[in-house]
Motif scaffolding. Structure first.
Motif, PDB file in Angstrom:
ATOM      1  N   TRP B 143      -2.777-120.434  -3.829  1.00  0.00           N
ATOM      2  CA  TRP B 143      -3.244-119.051  -3.725  1.00  0.00           C
ATOM      3  C   TRP B 143      -3.794-118.575  -5.051  1.00  0.00           C
ATOM      4  O   TRP B 143      -3.122-118.657  -6.080  1.00  0.00           O
ATOM      5  CB  TRP B 143      -2.093-118.164  -3.280  1.00  0.00           C
ATOM      6  CG  TRP B 143      -1.572-118.573  -1.940  1.00  0.00           C
ATOM      7  CD1 TRP B 143      -0.624-119.523  -1.686  1.00  0.00           C
ATOM      8  CD2 TRP B 143      -1.987-118.080  -0.677  1.00  0.00           C
ATOM      9  NE1 TRP B 143      -0.415-119.644  -0.332  1.00  0.00           N
ATOM     10  CE2 TRP B 143      -1.247-118.763   0.312  1.00  0.00           C
ATOM     11  CE3 TRP B 143      -2.918-117.120  -0.263  1.00  0.00           C
ATOM     12  CZ2 TRP B 143      -1.412-118.523   1.672  1.00  0.00           C
ATOM     13  CZ3 TRP B 143      -3.077-116.868   1.092  1.00  0.00           C
ATOM     14  CH2 TRP B 143      -2.326-117.575   2.049  1.00  0.00           C
ATOM     15  N   TYR B 216      -7.340-118.771  -0.631  1.00  0.00           N
ATOM     16  CA  TYR B 216      -6.427-119.881  -0.325  1.00  0.00           C
ATOM     17  C   TYR B 216      -7.253-121.163  -0.425  1.00  0.00           C
ATOM     18  O   TYR B 216      -8.070-121.467   0.447  1.00  0.00           O
ATOM     19  CB  TYR B 216      -5.860-119.685   1.083  1.00  0.00           C
ATOM     20  CG  TYR B 216      -4.610-120.489   1.412  1.00  0.00           C
ATOM     21  CD1 TYR B 216      -3.793-121.036   0.422  1.00  0.00           C
ATOM     22  CD2 TYR B 216      -4.226-120.676   2.745  1.00  0.00           C
ATOM     23  CE1 TYR B 216      -2.642-121.737   0.747  1.00  0.00           C
ATOM     24  CE2 TYR B 216      -3.076-121.378   3.081  1.00  0.00           C
ATOM     25  CZ  TYR B 216      -2.285-121.906   2.075  1.00  0.00           C
ATOM     26  OH  TYR B 216      -1.147-122.605   2.405  1.00  0.00           O
ATOM     27  N   THR B 279      -6.975-113.657   4.858  1.00  0.00           N
ATOM     28  CA  THR B 279      -7.008-114.708   3.833  1.00  0.00           C
ATOM     29  C   THR B 279      -8.361-115.422   3.851  1.00  0.00           C
ATOM     30  O   THR B 279      -8.875-115.747   4.912  1.00  0.00           O
ATOM     31  CB  THR B 279      -5.875-115.725   4.086  1.00  0.00           C
ATOM     32  OG1 THR B 279      -4.633-115.101   3.753  1.00  0.00           O
ATOM     33  CG2 THR B 279      -6.042-116.989   3.258  1.00  0.00           C
TER      34      THR B 279
END
Lengths: 346, 346
Positions: B143, B216, B279
């Motif tokens: 991350w 990500y 994400t």
């Protein structure tokens, strides 16, 4: 002095079972799986549970293993479940279907994706308890006497290919031929057939196909992760003590990992020898792959309309496949394609 | 009437062992492996061989499991061997090294490529018998609060990353930070660190990293096929009856397949949820991969000059890796890249 046992042992029976394999001993990567299972089970049970191994043809022919276990002729069998698509095409899900799961995805489906439950439900009707036991990985597309450049080049080609894959090839105009191992080499040499698919470099090399066909195509899109299975007569399985059931199940898991590992090691050296000997390694043209995939999806719709068992498994299997492709195309694909492209061919 | 046993049973002891894990119960995919091992061993031995499980910190801290097994504080352990690179970087080969083997290749090395023998030779010096038990597959790259477009974007980045991977990242200018699980989220939230790598979607989601970092990245090129291991105190292992050794070895094989299967299933749903929640899934730029690979190869040369154990394993391991890449880039790559590219992202 010998230490006394801490507690009394419960009574466990001595058993001597017969296992009929669909494979000859010469396919040692496959046969080794049952040698491992037999040896581990014997050790884990202190020598009480013995499994005698019989190669294809010794008790029953290769493709009669399922029936032999079902009828109790033998207690156990080793086979590739897609040999039994004549009974029901749903059996193929226990081994491989065209454009299906790769080796790791097949294991994921069986162990964690609901596949084992679906397959056991099918095998139960044949009086069999099935346990996954090995995988070959993506197989090769086979040996061709002539180069394949377009889908049109497939038309009229006489190819030794069996089962559902043969039906897919049929939709591309290939004339599928079924023949036993002993007949393939002479047929290819004489030109009675133009192509043959078998397994991969290590097993194929033993047949000497490279001496009579120059082109070695990949991938075998009809066998992306063919799983081998152990069959146990259901009544016999239910009579086994829990200890023996567990020993057998876990020994199969060990052999499952072992077989894939052996193929991944042995295929490398064999491929090197084949290429050094003049074999031309060729990837199927994308046009052929696209046409074959379309033919495959059409065939699955036909099966679903005709065979309730196939339809019942195909639905959840298809969803699982799509999920796995989604996941594998992220980190797995990115890693593999980077490192493979950076490594030079030797 | 109850059937009499066919033969007298040999005396097998009742045992109750302790197993210390490096993982908390909340990482259920990892902890489930030892629950499976304990349950299967108990069943296979008729309840005689029991293994009590202790999560990280209950007996010893996460990174002290190897020493606890070595010293006999506990009979068994579950760990990731790269936690012990401080003792010898060679331990990483038992789990994962940057730009190493993927999950299937790691299993091939251990089961059929000579890897297990090399690793047991190392562990023997630490009074331990090691058994492979599970793999996560290629992990995610982690991350990041900011997007990474060039190698220059990595410079000065404070990242929670440990072990050899931290040293590789250091060569790219990343400032590696070691911290326990509990400290990572607050550090990322406050901006004390800019990035964190953990495992993959299923495990990462539990930490909620997605709430404080938007990007990500994949693939985790330092963990292509991280293998988990079971450690057994060597003296205790040698004292085990052959029956129990076999039951334990095979139960580990079952759990080995099970863990990879579970990750391959559970990561899919988690990834879907993360992406649906905003994400941004990003592949590391090729420039970063190339620079990291060069830094890795340089590091291995440094290790080889300094650590004889590393050098001894690195030679055959490297040859094995090159062989596997050669083989996998044929049929496996061709199949996977075709089917993954044909499947649409949902």
């Amino acid at each position: 002095t010998v230490a006394a046992p801490v507690m009394a042992q419960s009574a466990l029976p001595s058993l001597k079972w017969k296992l009929a394999s669909s494979f000859p001993k010469s396919l040692d990567t496959l046969f080794n799986a049952i040698e491992t299972v037999a040896q581990h089970v014997k050790t884990a049970t202190g020598g009480r549970f013995e499994i005698q191994l019989f190669a294809a043809g010794e008790i029953v022919p290769s493709a009669a293993v399922l029936d032999a276990v079902k009828d109790g002729t033998v207690e156990m069998g080793q086979s590739a479940s897609y040999y039994y698509v004549g009974k029901d095409p749903a059996f193929a899900f226990d081994c491989a279907v065209p454009f299906g799961l790769n080796s790791r995805q097949q294991s994921a489906w069986m162990w964690s994706g609901g596949g084992l439950e679906l397959m056991r439900d099918l095998f139960k009707d044949y009086n069999i308890h099935n346990i996954p036991c090995g995988n070959t990985g993506v197989q090769m597309g086979g040996w061709f006497r002539k180069e394949i450049k377009t889908v049109a080049d497939m038309k009229g080609l006489k190819m030794r290919i069996a089962g559902i894959a043969g039906q897919v090839m049929g939709k591309l105009g290939v004339v599928g031929q079924q023949m036993g191992p002993a007949d393939i080499y002479p047929a290819l040499e004489k030109g009675t057939i133009d192509a043959v698919e078998w397994v991969g470099p290590y097993d194929d090399e033993k047949f000497g196909f490279n001496r009579v066909a120059k082109y070695y195509y990949y991938p075998g899109f009809w066998e992306a992760g063919p799983q081998l299975s152990i069959y146990i007569n259901l009544k016999k399985w239910n009579e086994l003590p829990k200890e023996y059931q567990q020993a057998l199940e876990d020994a199969c898991a060990f052999a499952h990992v072992q077989m894939q590992a052996d193929y991944d090691v042995k295929n490398v050296a064999a491929l090197r020898r084949l290429v050094a000997g003049g074999t031309k390694l060729k990837e199927f043209p994308k046009e052929v792959m696209v046409a074959a995939q379309a033919a495959t999806l059409q065939l699955y719709e036909e099966f679903s309309a005709k065979y309730p068992r196939f339809k019942k498994i195909y639905g959840p299997w298809k969803k699982f496949r799509d999920d796995e492709y989604l996941w594998f195309k992220v980190a797995e694909r990115a890693y593999d394609s980077f490192v493979f492209s950076q490594s030079s061919r030797r």
